[in-house]
Enzyme design. Structure first.
Site, PDB file in Angstrom:
ATOM      1  N   LYS A 192       0.845  -1.197   0.000  1.00  0.00           N
ATOM      2  CA  LYS A 192       0.000   0.000   0.000  1.00  0.00           C
ATOM      3  C   LYS A 192       0.878   1.243   0.000  1.00  0.00           C
ATOM      4  O   LYS A 192       1.909   1.278   0.683  1.00  0.00           O
ATOM      5  CB  LYS A 192      -0.919  -0.025   1.222  1.00  0.00           C
ATOM      6  N   SER A 217      -9.759   1.899   2.879  1.00  0.00           N
ATOM      7  CA  SER A 217      -8.873   2.642   1.991  1.00  0.00           C
ATOM      8  C   SER A 217      -7.860   1.768   1.253  1.00  0.00           C
ATOM      9  O   SER A 217      -7.204   2.226   0.315  1.00  0.00           O
ATOM     10  CB  SER A 217      -8.109   3.701   2.793  1.00  0.00           C
ATOM     11  N   SER A 232     -10.087  -0.582   7.087  1.00  0.00           N
ATOM     12  CA  SER A 232      -9.520  -0.369   5.750  1.00  0.00           C
ATOM     13  C   SER A 232      -8.826  -1.578   5.149  1.00  0.00           C
ATOM     14  O   SER A 232      -8.445  -1.546   3.983  1.00  0.00           O
ATOM     15  CB  SER A 232      -8.548   0.812   5.770  1.00  0.00           C
TER      16      SER A 232
END
Length: 491
Positions: free
Chosen positions: A77, A152, A176
């Site tokens: 990420k 996210s 997330s």
């Protein structure tokens, strides 16, 4: 090759059935062939990855020992640092920021011979649940390209779902990792607060953030945690929670008493509710006993979360001022105008909204009304979970009230915040939770169930998730929205 789990890929490397270079090239070919439609990656580290793959192949040829993650391609990420690679947090504010050091998780992955493929898309600064708040491009759900992948960590979930990599790193501040995992039909694990180092993670909510893995099967969660969990002198919040390995723990006896907060299930879409109770039935057939637990305080979790998270975000993001870090506007008449313009140009609407909310609840006039009361309710929520765990070993809850939503159904910000109702309490209480695929909705979209444990019981939670995976007969889910990716359906 995409059908192999991370564990199976490593076995193939050890047995000389596949070279690390061949594995790495294969997954880059998948990304380059199909990611234009999905948008999971923001950047690739191809030259770096192939060089590392070649070095690991050389180690194998010499008979040298190899690491736990040898030959396993991993996506990261884009709020987690890799030395010499951009960390943008999917924001214009950090569009050109190159990380000067490795995060602890990245350093530990590379020590175990994992292959880092590139950086994955996300909601800007991890604030959002759709991956539509990325400043660069949206990520689409591999199950339906007109639907969101969640967020996210939407890029991480989409990459694993599309089999661009068997393991991806995400961060979970209020769901997330778990919510996009459920939306995309993969496994997502949020460790206990302090189980995994946050050193090198760009902070959103410092008392809430945790790095964790997204994978296709629970066994790969265990493998990843064995590689990078544990105390880190660079992160004072880390603790040594675990005895033995996660992989060994999967074979131990599964806890049998599962608590369910039935009074908290009214907001579920009907087929999601049916799926959740089918998941409970799977655990009952396996020998678990289901009991009711009182978690009525969870009705306060969403407002408390957005008070605490926004306050911490406003504090953490104050450093991005165009002087020390981040985008600087081209022209300003004075220092204050430079600050204001740089932040206005650098931050997107959702990040700005949360900074404003955070500054509001921390203001001298409002702090007692909002922030301090929010922290008091957070303490009550922690107490409620502790009381529940005196009656049960594990708590089961849905991950989401609905399957993945369409672009045109993306709600107003407040309605989107309410979608977090089943996930944020875990972060507020510092607990571990795993989201495991539990089947398909009536529309053929993936659904997930989450199992929650006491702080430090991460291995036990993985045991329960593994048991459910094996008894539910849902080993892996394959999306079918992208032509040529694979055939689709359940395997």
């Amino acid at each position: 090759m995409y059908r192999k789990s991370a564990l199976e890929l490593r076995d193939a490397v050890v047995n000389r059935e596949l070279s690390v270079t061949a594995i790495t090239e294969y997954f880059y070919h998948r990304i380059e062939s199909h990611d234009e439609q999905i948008g999971a990656f923001l950047s690739l580290c191809k030259e770096r990855a192939l060089l590392r793959a070649s070095r690991i192949d050389d180690k194998l040829a010499k008979g040298d020992p190899i690491g736990l993650l040898a030959g396993i391609p991993i996506g990261v990420k884009d709020n987690i640092h890799i030395t010499g690679v951009k960390t943008t947090c999917a924001s214009k504010m950090l569009e050109n920021f190159v990380a000067p050091f490795d995060s602890t998780v990245v350093r530990r992955i590379e020590m175990e011979d994992g292959i880092l493929l590139g950086k994955l898309n996300m909601d800007e600064f991890a604030m959002g649940s759709t991956t539509r708040y990325s400043a660069f491009h949206p990520t689409n759900n591999p199950w339906d390209l007109e639907r969101v992948p969640g967020g996210s960590s939407g890029g991480s979930a989409a990459a694993v779902s599309a089999r661009f990599c068997p393991i991806a790193l995400g961060s979970d501040t209020g769901g997330s990792i778990r919510q996009p995992a459920a939306f995309c039909g993969v496994v997502g694990f949020k460790p206990s607060y302090g189980a995994v180092s946050r050193y090198g993670l760009v902070a959103f909510g410092s008392s809430l953030d945790q790095i964790g893995p997204l994978t296709t099967v629970v066994e790969d969660v265990a493998l990843a945690m064995d590689a990078f969990a544990g105390r880190d002198p660079k992160d004072s919040t880390t603790r040594d929670f675990f005895k033995g390995t996660f992989s060994q723990a999967l074979s131990l006896e599964v806890p049998k008493l599962i608590g369910v907060p039935r009074g908290f299930l009214d907001g579920l879409q009907e087929d999601c509710k049916e799926n959740f109770f089918e998941a409970l039935a799977v655990m009952e057939r396996e020998g678990s006993r289901i009991i009711d637990v009182d978690l009525s305080v969870l009705k306060h979790a969403v407002p408390v979360y957005y008070i605490v998270a926004s306050a911490e975000a406003a504090t953490n993001l104050a450093r991005f001022d165009g002087v020390r870090y981040g985008h600087r506007c081209a022209q300003a008449d004075n220092m204050h105008e430079m600050y204001a313009r740089s932040r206005k140009e650098g931050f997107g609407k959702e990040v700005t909204r949360r900074i404003l909310l955070g500054n509001y609840v921390l203001s001298a006039e409002r702090q007692n009304i909002f922030y301090k009361k929010g922290m008091a309710v957070r303490a009550r929520l922690i107490d409620a979970f502790q009381a529940a765990f005196e009656r049960c070993d594990v708590i089961a809850m849905p991950v989401c009230a609905t399957p993945a939503i369409r672009d045109q159904d993306v709600l107003d910000p407040v309605s989107l915040y309410l979608q977090d109702v089943y996930t944020v309490a875990v972060n507020l209480a510092y607990l571990p939770a795993i989201s495991v695929p539990s089947g398909l909705s009536k529309e053929g979209l993936p659904l997930g169930v989450q199992f929650i444990g006491e702080r430090g019981s991460d291995q036990q939670i993985c045991q329960v998730g593994y048991s459910f995976q094996e008894h539910s007969q849902i080993k892996q889910l394959y999306p079918k929205a992208v032509n040529g990716l694979f055939d689709g359906g359940i395997e």
